[in-house]
Design an enzyme around this catalytic site. Sequence first.
Site, PDB file in Angstrom:
ATOM      1  CD  GLU A  35      14.108   0.330   8.275  1.00 31.01           C
ATOM      2  OE1 GLU A  35      14.673   1.253   8.779  1.00 31.01           O
ATOM      3  OE2 GLU A  35      14.377  -0.870   8.302  1.00 31.01           O
TER       4      GLU A  35
ATOM      5  CB  CYS B 187      13.562   8.575   7.642  1.00 29.91           C
ATOM      6  SG  CYS B 187      14.585   7.447   6.334  1.00 29.91           S
TER       7      CYS B 187
ATOM      8  CD  GLU C 118      10.480  12.556  11.411  1.00 25.89           C
ATOM      9  OE1 GLU C 118       9.410  12.014  11.704  1.00 25.89           O
ATOM     10  OE2 GLU C 118      11.343  11.901  10.641  1.00 25.89           O
TER      11      GLU C 118
ATOM     12  CE  LYS D 211      -1.678   2.738   2.740  1.00 24.42           C
ATOM     13  NZ  LYS D 211      -1.735   4.053   2.093  1.00 24.42           N
TER      14      LYS D 211
HETATM   15  P1  NAD Z   1       2.718   8.112   7.711  1.00 29.78           P
HETATM   16  O1  NAD Z   1       3.304   7.417   8.666  1.00 29.78           O
HETATM   17  O2  NAD Z   1       1.791   9.238   7.917  1.00 29.78           O
HETATM   18  O3  NAD Z   1       2.281   7.161   6.376  1.00 29.78           O
HETATM   19  C1  NAD Z   1       3.448   6.068   5.834  1.00 29.78           C
HETATM   20  C2  NAD Z   1       2.290   5.060   5.482  1.00 29.78           C
HETATM   21  O4  NAD Z   1       1.403   4.751   6.464  1.00 29.78           O
HETATM   22  C3  NAD Z   1       1.174   5.583   4.358  1.00 29.78           C
HETATM   23  O5  NAD Z   1       1.134   4.773   3.175  1.00 29.78           O
HETATM   24  C4  NAD Z   1       0.075   5.850   5.165  1.00 29.78           C
HETATM   25  O6  NAD Z   1      -1.122   5.769   4.442  1.00 29.78           O
HETATM   26  C5  NAD Z   1      -0.076   4.578   6.073  1.00 29.78           C
HETATM   27  N1  NAD Z   1      -0.618   4.804   7.215  1.00 29.78           N
HETATM   28  C6  NAD Z   1      -1.284   5.903   7.645  1.00 29.78           C
HETATM   29  N2  NAD Z   1      -2.031   5.602   8.722  1.00 29.78           N
HETATM   30  C7  NAD Z   1      -1.911   4.233   9.017  1.00 29.78           C
HETATM   31  C8  NAD Z   1      -2.691   3.262   9.684  1.00 29.78           C
HETATM   32  N3  NAD Z   1      -3.292   3.708  11.001  1.00 29.78           N
HETATM   33  N4  NAD Z   1      -2.548   1.992   9.452  1.00 29.78           N
HETATM   34  C9  NAD Z   1      -1.683   1.626   8.527  1.00 29.78           C
HETATM   35  N5  NAD Z   1      -1.309   2.370   7.702  1.00 29.78           N
HETATM   36  C10 NAD Z   1      -1.273   3.557   7.644  1.00 29.78           C
HETATM   37  O7  NAD Z   1       4.317   8.794   7.062  1.00 29.78           O
HETATM   38  P2  NAD Z   1       4.480   9.576   6.012  1.00 29.78           P
HETATM   39  O8  NAD Z   1       3.987  11.148   6.314  1.00 29.78           O
HETATM   40  O9  NAD Z   1       4.074   9.318   4.646  1.00 29.78           O
HETATM   41  O10 NAD Z   1       6.085   9.723   5.872  1.00 29.78           O
HETATM   42  C11 NAD Z   1       7.074  10.361   6.818  1.00 29.78           C
HETATM   43  C12 NAD Z   1       7.514   9.758   7.976  1.00 29.78           C
HETATM   44  O11 NAD Z   1       8.060   8.463   7.395  1.00 29.78           O
HETATM   45  C13 NAD Z   1       8.331  10.485   8.696  1.00 29.78           C
HETATM   46  O12 NAD Z   1       8.139  10.381   9.994  1.00 29.78           O
HETATM   47  C14 NAD Z   1       9.662   9.870   8.263  1.00 29.78           C
HETATM   48  O13 NAD Z   1      10.797   9.889   9.118  1.00 29.78           O
HETATM   49  C15 NAD Z   1       9.349   8.349   8.099  1.00 29.78           C
HETATM   50  N6  NAD Z   1      10.193   7.789   7.174  1.00 29.78           N
HETATM   51  C16 NAD Z   1      10.983   6.877   7.709  1.00 29.78           C
HETATM   52  C17 NAD Z   1      12.062   6.160   6.988  1.00 29.78           C
HETATM   53  C18 NAD Z   1      12.911   5.180   7.321  1.00 29.78           C
HETATM   54  O14 NAD Z   1      13.484   4.135   6.493  1.00 29.78           O
HETATM   55  N7  NAD Z   1      13.155   5.092   8.819  1.00 29.78           N
HETATM   56  C19 NAD Z   1      11.945   6.353   5.370  1.00 29.78           C
HETATM   57  C20 NAD Z   1      11.042   7.567   5.079  1.00 29.78           C
HETATM   58  C21 NAD Z   1      10.191   7.895   5.734  1.00 29.78           C
END
Ligand code: NAD
Length: 498
Positions: free
Chosen positions: A266, A300, A401, A191
């Site tokens: 992650e 991230c 963050e 997804k």
């Molecule tokens: P997010 O957590 O809002 O969303 C990530 C994914 O999770 C999306 O596909 C979203 O639709 C889904 N999601 C949201 N709520 C959910 C739920 N309740 N259940 C299941 N899935 C759900 O993050 P974002 O805004 O898309 O990305 C930014 C964040 O991602 C930042 O905190 C960043 O640090 C982190 N990030 C981490 C890494 C890593 O490798 N550690 C890499 C990239 C981004």
Amino acid sequence: MTLTFDAKQMAAELYDGGFRPMFIGGQWVAAQSGEVSETYNPATGAVLATVPLAAPADIDLAVAAARQALEGPWSKFSPYERQTLLLKIADLFEENWERLSVSDTLNMGMPITRTLANKRRVIGMLRFYAGMATALHGEVIDNSIPGEIVTFTRREPIGVVGAIIPWNAPNAASIWKIAPALATGCTVVLKPSEDAPLTPLLIAKFMQEAGVPDGVVNIVTGRGSVAGARLAEHPDVNKIVFTGSTATGQSIARAAVGNLKRVSLELGGKSPVIVCRDADIDRAVPVAAMAVFAHSGQICIAGSRLFVAREIHDEFVTKVGDFARSLRIGHGIDADTDIGPLISARQAQVVETFIASGQSEGAALVAGGTRLSGSLYDKGNFIAPTVFGHVKDEMKIAREEIFGPVISAMPFDTIDEAVERANASPYGLAAGVFTQNLGMAHKLVRRIKAGSVWVNMYHALDPAVPFGGMKMSGYGREGGIEHLHEYLETKAVWIQTD
Ligand code: NAD
């Protein structure tokens, strides 16, 4: 930089605002409800396409397709056949790399020079795990039980994997999750983020073209709170691999408890960069600056807490500010752009609120701090690369963050103090160290609590090197052999032979 192809022409041909179906069981389908959402170019606000908004029932369909594939012909694929398939996908990626890069740039804003440069990370990952597909093995173990008993282990695919990815690097994030699944014989329901679903759908086309059997890879677009949540709680999913924010990771870990599915996370970070007084300042400045400004801070691993030895703090921070002002901010599709837009108006507002809090809490604004306006910027979400000096640890900009182009620089007096302050964060994703003293480098590497530490460099990622977080930055590793173990279960086998 000069591109060897016409990126703008390719962009115009790639997305025309039309409907892009999702990919379930080898079929291109709409959501059962018929619901759709628009997805945008964050630089221009233009609608690139509409995509299905999957309901829980669509996720159920995809999981059923993945289960059927897992138990069907896919289970008969030998390691060599899986390897061949991965290599074929890698070749298709190689042929279509420009399209994949343009797609990522259009949908999430990263400059085209950067999406193109991700090639080794993505195609390298496909080829690395192609190699690993034929290197998986169990072990023969001598046991101490009287009699003739042979014991050995088998490494078996964990089963149906639910992959949930963020919007900030859809191409790489998809492949970093799909490649190990194909290498180990798992099936996947992925997804993408609702903010950037288009490249994963393009990837599905190449999976199909390469001959990945129906149901082995499914791409389901939809909201996190609906489609993502259903995937995380689904009783027939064996494992969730998630990249995203810490808050979402926590809710996924809770949802996974129902069937005790395996989870790797992650998550976010607030990574420290320590600049020692003996650092080569002119080499360190651009690297420390781009540790945050690359992709407008929407990474991230952004090294957003910049600890600088007090003796050089002012000089260093002034130079980081000068560097920030020299960056060209613009549309990602323009080859001269260093820094693209933020993903959404919502995210730009979040960043503006952080900047305002830095100012009201008394940090010294050295560069940026403003939202950009004018013809190039009016329809997108652009914030100038921002540098604060003399930040205090307790300030909001030093603790949380931001996911935007904001550096918080802080002076330190002793190395012990710098390490203690660097580690005083709930996160532990990454860290940077700048010093010319080898002994100091090793000392800091040992003491910093982070999943990756870069010395006199930043940002490097390689398919063979494990990547992941400590503490609230998550658990599990991507890349390297460790990642494969996330997709495997160990079975112990006992055979009485007398
Ligand atoms: P997010 O957590 O809002 O969303 C990530 C994914 O999770 C999306 O596909 C979203 O639709 C889904 N999601 C949201 N709520 C959910 C739920 N309740 N259940 C299941 N899935 C759900 O993050 P974002 O805004 O898309 O990305 C930014 C964040 O991602 C930042 O905190 C960043 O640090 C982190 N990030 C981490 C890494 C890593 O490798 N550690 C890499 C990239 C981004």
